[in-house]
Design a protein around this motif. Structure first.
Motif, short mmCIF file in Angstrom:
data_model
loop_
_atom_site.label_atom_id
_atom_site.label_comp_id
_atom_site.label_asym_id
_atom_site.label_seq_id
_atom_site.Cartn_x
_atom_site.Cartn_y
_atom_site.Cartn_z
N VAL A 1 -7.78 11.06 -10.80
CA VAL A 1 -6.69 11.07 -9.81
C VAL A 1 -5.35 10.93 -10.52
N ILE B 1 -3.81 1.96 -10.17
CA ILE B 1 -5.00 1.58 -9.41
C ILE B 1 -6.01 2.73 -9.33
N TYR B 2 -5.60 3.93 -9.70
CA TYR B 2 -6.52 5.07 -9.56
C TYR B 2 -7.33 5.28 -10.83
N ASN B 3 -8.39 6.08 -10.70
CA ASN B 3 -9.16 6.42 -11.89
C ASN B 3 -8.46 7.56 -12.65
N ASP C 1 0.48 10.96 -0.36
CA ASP C 1 0.17 9.57 -0.02
C ASP C 1 -0.29 8.77 -1.24
N PHE C 2 -0.88 9.48 -2.21
CA PHE C 2 -1.31 8.79 -3.42
C PHE C 2 -0.13 8.15 -4.15
N ILE D 1 -4.42 -12.21 -1.87
CA ILE D 1 -4.38 -12.14 -3.34
C ILE D 1 -2.92 -12.23 -3.79
N ILE E 1 -3.22 -7.75 2.91
CA ILE E 1 -3.86 -7.78 1.60
C ILE E 1 -3.24 -8.87 0.74
N ALA F 1 -1.53 -10.84 -6.57
CA ALA F 1 -1.00 -9.60 -7.14
C ALA F 1 -2.08 -8.53 -7.11
N LEU F 2 -1.64 -7.28 -6.94
CA LEU F 2 -2.58 -6.17 -6.91
C LEU F 2 -2.57 -5.51 -8.27
N GLN F 3 -3.58 -5.78 -9.05
CA GLN F 3 -3.67 -5.30 -10.42
C GLN F 3 -2.34 -5.46 -11.16
N TYR G 1 1.31 4.14 -3.91
CA TYR G 1 0.81 2.98 -4.63
C TYR G 1 0.90 3.25 -6.13
N MET H 1 -0.71 16.35 1.72
CA MET H 1 -1.34 15.05 1.96
C MET H 1 -1.55 14.25 0.67
N THR H 2 -1.62 14.94 -0.49
CA THR H 2 -1.79 14.18 -1.74
C THR H 2 -0.58 13.30 -2.02
#
Lengths: 263, 275
Positions: free
Chosen positions: A202, A197-199, A189-190, A51, A47, A53-55, A193, A186-187
């Motif tokens: 989330v 980046i999430y809404n 994993d959020f 680019i 990724i 930078a990521l946001q 990052y 499993m949450t």
């Protein structure tokens, strides 16, 4: 407390002896985790090859947050892995009787019984990512940075362990709850990052409901920028303490509701 | 005709047993599904951030709409093509319980296959429609027109069936290996991680360096996930489409024959004592 620590070291020593018997099993487990994390890092690398930078987050900042997230996860995995088994089979098969007949706290006994060395895969990867990313970052450093790192790690591990304890304890009423533990776990994993980046949904969910964001992003954010220690580190402490209190309460309720399997 | 009929009549009980099995544990199934699908949403947000941060509309030839399809259809394909029905075969040979299978008038792989089909019917009912609909509604909102064509969809289904059968027979071969590997949590994890990588489920093969991409495209693993997904996306057309599906069939036949060969040699040497 002294007795507890002594017992814990005895259990770990026992476990290490068992481990020496099965060196290959351990190597395979740790390699599996290491490999799966490695491919994720390659993915992030691809990724960032396109680019800058990521946001707003640079490559090394993302690696730092990702690496930081693996460490509390790994510590929890290393010491408290047996909680999974409570929800999967210990209660269902009636094996929980064993823990009730010993003169130590049942939760403590469940926890110390297993020492999951597979977790070294996560810890090694987490530490490696921190080592790679830190030289490339200009992080503010104060005298209290190191103590705060330790505080953050202790309380973020507590968030993991407390969530596993609560969901494992559900099995005292329902007989099996491994799938519920899995779903909530499993949450996490959020949290690898940045939450930016999430809404909103989330973001609120992983901050206030299942506060996994406090296991990685918020504390890491403080170490990266030096801003907002009260929310970033204080939040981790509060989330850890509150969840642990809930976990102990639910566990104790659950133990008194436990019925053995009749056979 | 009557042969086909009696074939299906023979194996139908396996399918309904598999179906009942998964229905009995539906709460487990749903919770695991929600846990797994969370990963798709993480990837969705990561890609959204990537496209927000990038000046160009596409990322190495993929648009945001393509990426959404890729993430969710890869998940769907992986989920439906996943097979672990035959994983215990190595253990059954070791402990001799395989004898119970051999005295029955049906072939061992068909038993596993039809049993797993039962759980797959349930999986399809629960996740296929919501995911495909969700993806298509998202793309409709993004582009203002329906993106999927009927032929792409039907070819995807066919390709998915090839992917499932290939995965099934790879798993049969792996099951025999369980002899030597033991069935550990770690070996299963490594197998899955490697297959996910080689099949393009972790990282699209298109993002890889050309040499690696060509090798992976040729290996059987790409037909487990990447080929069906690309067909769904309409990335393969004309002769390339024929070539890719031909490769799927080719590898399916090869792996099927390998599994039969291992079975034959295992059976001739098999010696089960007492009972």
């Amino acid at each position: 407390m002294k007795r507890v620590l002594k017992l814990h070291s005895i259990f770990i020593a026992q476990y290490l002896k068992r481990l020496m018997e099965y060196k290959v099993d351990f190597l395979i487990g740790a390699t599996g985790i290491l490999l799966s994390q490695f491919f994720q890092i390659v993915f992030i690398g691809i990724i960032f090859s396109q680019i800058p930078a990521l946001q707003g987050w640079s490559y090394y900042e993302i690696l730092f947050i990702y690496g930081f997230s693996l460490i509390p996860k790994g510590i929890d995995h290393l010491f408290f892995d047996n909680l999974w088994m409570v929800g999967y089979q210990i209660v269902r098969k009636g094996d929980f009787d064993k823990y009730l007949t010993r003169p130590i706290n049942s939760l403590f006994y469940v926890i110390v019984e297993k020492f999951c060395v597979d977790a070294l895969g996560e810890l090694v990867m987490g530490i490696a990512l921190l080592c790679v990313s830190i030289p490339h970052l200009s992080m503010p450093f104060y005298w209290y940075t190191i103590p705060l790192v330790l505080v953050a790690l202790v309380f973020s591990t507590m968030i993991y362990t407390a969530l596993k304890t609560v969901t494992a304890a559900i099995s005292f009423w329902t007989k099996a709850s491994g799938h519920i533990t899995h779903m909530l776990y499993m949450t996490n994993d959020f949290s690898k990052y940045p939450v930016t980046i999430y809404n909103n949904f989330v973001r609120t969910f992983i901050t206030y409901i299942i506060p996994f964001a406090f296991t990685a992003y918020y504390p890491a954010c403080f170490f990266l920028t030096g801003e907002n220690p009260l929310f970033n580190i204080g939040g981790t402490v509060i989330a850890g303490v509150v969840l642990l209190a809930i976990a102990l309460f639910v566990w104790n309720k659950g133990v008194s509701a436990y019925e053995s399997a009749g056979s | 005709m009557s042969m086909i009929k009696s074939f299906f009549r023979k194996y139908k009980p396996f399918t309904s047993a598999g179906f009942q099995d998964i229905v009995a544990y539906r709460a487990n199934f749903i919770c695991f599904l929600i846990g797994e699908i969370m990963k798709c949403f993480i990837m969705f947000f990561v890609w959204k951030a990537v496209f927000n941060s990038s000046e160009s509309e596409t990322f190495m030839g993929f648009s945001m709409g393509d990426m959404v399809v890729y993430i969710f259809i890869t998940f769907l394909t992986g989920y439906l093509a996943y097979s672990d029905g035959a994983y215990a075969i190595g253990e059954e040979i070791v402990d001799g319980s395989i004898a119970m299978r051999m005295i029955k008038p049906c072939s061992f792989d068909m038993c596993f296959l039809f049993q797993e089909m039962g759980s797959n019917i349930f999986k399809i009912c629960v996740i296929f429609v919501p995911i495909v609909l969700g993806v298509e509604i998202y793309r409709f909102a993004l582009y203002g027109a329906i993106q999927i064509t009927l032929s792409a969809f039907l070819l995807y289904l066919l390709s998915l069936i090839f992917a499932y059968l290939t995965s099934f027979y790879i798993n049969v071969c792996y099951g025999f290996l369980a002899f030597f590997l033991k069935n550990l949590w770690g070996t299963g994890l490594i197998k899955q991680v490697i297959i996910d990588f080689l099949s393009g489920a972790t990282i699209p093969l298109a993002f890889m360096p050309p040499v690696l991409r060509n090798i992976l495209n040729f290996l059987p693993f790409s037909s487990l996930s990447y080929t069906p997904v690309m067909i769904y996306m309409g990335m393969y057309t004309g002769t390339e489409l024929l070539y890719r599906m031909g490769m799927q069939v080719f590898w399916l036949v090869v792996i099927f024959l390998v599994s039969k060969l291992i079975w034959k040699s295992a059976v001739t040497r098999l010696c089960v004592h007492g009972g």
